[in-house]
Design an enzyme around this catalytic site. Structure first.
Site, short mmCIF file in Angstrom:
data_model
loop_
_atom_site.label_atom_id
_atom_site.label_comp_id
_atom_site.label_asym_id
_atom_site.label_seq_id
_atom_site.Cartn_x
_atom_site.Cartn_y
_atom_site.Cartn_z
N GLY A 1 0.88 -1.17 0.00
CA GLY A 1 0.00 0.00 0.00
C GLY A 1 0.90 1.21 0.00
N CYS B 1 6.08 -5.39 0.33
CA CYS B 1 6.24 -4.06 -0.26
C CYS B 1 6.21 -2.95 0.79
CB CYS B 1 5.19 -3.88 -1.35
SG CYS B 1 5.65 -2.66 -2.57
N ARG C 1 13.34 2.86 -0.73
CA ARG C 1 11.93 3.01 -1.07
C ARG C 1 11.78 3.62 -2.47
NH1 ARG C 1 8.40 7.54 0.29
NH2 ARG C 1 6.27 6.82 0.02
N ILE D 1 5.13 -3.24 -7.74
CA ILE D 1 4.36 -2.01 -7.92
C ILE D 1 4.99 -0.89 -7.08
CG2 ILE D 1 2.09 -0.92 -7.67
CD1 ILE D 1 0.92 -3.80 -7.72
N ARG D 2 5.57 0.06 -7.77
CA ARG D 2 6.31 1.15 -7.08
C ARG D 2 7.10 0.55 -5.91
NH1 ARG D 2 3.65 5.29 -4.76
NH2 ARG D 2 5.44 6.59 -5.10
N HIS E 1 4.47 -8.68 -4.94
CA HIS E 1 3.10 -8.90 -4.45
C HIS E 1 2.53 -10.25 -4.88
CE1 HIS E 1 2.03 -4.72 -3.22
NE2 HIS E 1 3.02 -4.41 -4.04
N GLU F 1 0.19 -11.82 -3.57
CA GLU F 1 -1.26 -11.87 -3.29
C GLU F 1 -2.09 -11.44 -4.51
OE1 GLU F 1 0.74 -9.52 -2.41
OE2 GLU F 1 -0.26 -7.57 -2.47
N1 GLN Z 1 5.84 2.87 -2.81
C1 GLN Z 1 5.03 2.39 -1.71
C2 GLN Z 1 5.50 2.93 -0.38
O1 GLN Z 1 6.42 3.64 -0.32
C3 GLN Z 1 5.05 0.89 -1.65
C4 GLN Z 1 4.33 0.33 -2.84
C5 GLN Z 1 3.56 -0.90 -2.54
O2 GLN Z 1 3.36 -1.32 -1.39
N2 GLN Z 1 3.04 -1.49 -3.58
O3 GLN Z 1 4.92 2.64 0.62
#
Ligand code: GLN
Length: 195
Positions: A47, A79, A108, A136-137, A172, A174
């Site tokens: 998240g 993540c 990060r 994802i990021r 991820h 999940e």
């Molecule tokens: N970039 C998000 C963060 O800094 C992490 C991305 C993710 O959990 N998919 O929290």
């Protein structure tokens, strides 16, 4: 097996679905009272780590969760969850203390905006065949300190690791159909319960 899923923000429902699929019971943690329920392990989902951290502190969940992890409660951080468990973080962008229970140095948003999201398949220790990995990021682990076992690397960066009962992935699992990473965590939970 009963697994607490931190459900303040992010992809918590998907983790619950995966754990249920492999036969575990789950419950959502949204406030301090929820944390008092019996549990064998915790999942901290992906998240936005800055939002999750702020809510953990504001809802008085930070202290009890940190204490239980320090006392050996098995935890799986995905993540943003990985970021919250990291002792050191580059680009953390939050004034709140992290759980910081795991001896890893994390970068990060490590892949930058362009490369923030991608999918690949790579081997992971403890799992027989290569694992599909969705990023994802995502962060990656820049370096791992004492007591940390590196479980997977992608392009020379650490993307899965374990330190005792703490397990993290930058990707991820999940979001897919493959339950093997959640099974890996459930084995960690059952082996810790038998000690
Ligand atoms: N970039 C998000 C963060 O800094 C992490 C991305 C993710 O959990 N998919 O929290």
């Amino acid at each position: 097996m009963r697994i607490a899923i931190l459900a303040l923000q992010g992809a918590f429902a998907e983790h619950a679905r995966m754990m249920q699929k492999i036969g575990a019971e789950t419950f959502e943690v949204r406030q301090a009272a929820d944390w008092e329920q019996p549990k064998d392990g915790l999942i901290i989902p992906g998240g936005e780590s800055t939002v999750m951290l702020k809510l953990l502190h504001e809802l008085n969940l930070f202290e009890p969760i940190k204490r239980d992890i320090e006392q050996g409660l098995p935890v799986y951080g995905t993540c943003a969850g990985l970021i919250l468990l990291s002792k050191e973080v580059d680009n953390a962008n939050s004034s709140y203390d992290r759980l910081a229970t795991m001896n890893i140095h994390t970068c990060r948003n490590a892949y930058g905006r362009q490369m923030g999201s991608f999918a690949t398949t790579a081997p992971m220790k403890g799992i027989a065949e290569p694992v599909p990995m969705t990023f994802i990021r995502a962060p990656y682990i820049e370096s791992a300190g004492e007591g940390v076992e590196i479980l997977a690397e992608v392009d020379g960066h650490i993307v899965a690791a374990q330190q005792g009962n703490q397990f993290v992935t930058a990707f991820h699992p999940e979001l897919g159909q493959d339950t093997r990473v959640h099974e890996y965590f459930s084995h960690l939970v059952s082996s810790s319960a038998s000690h």
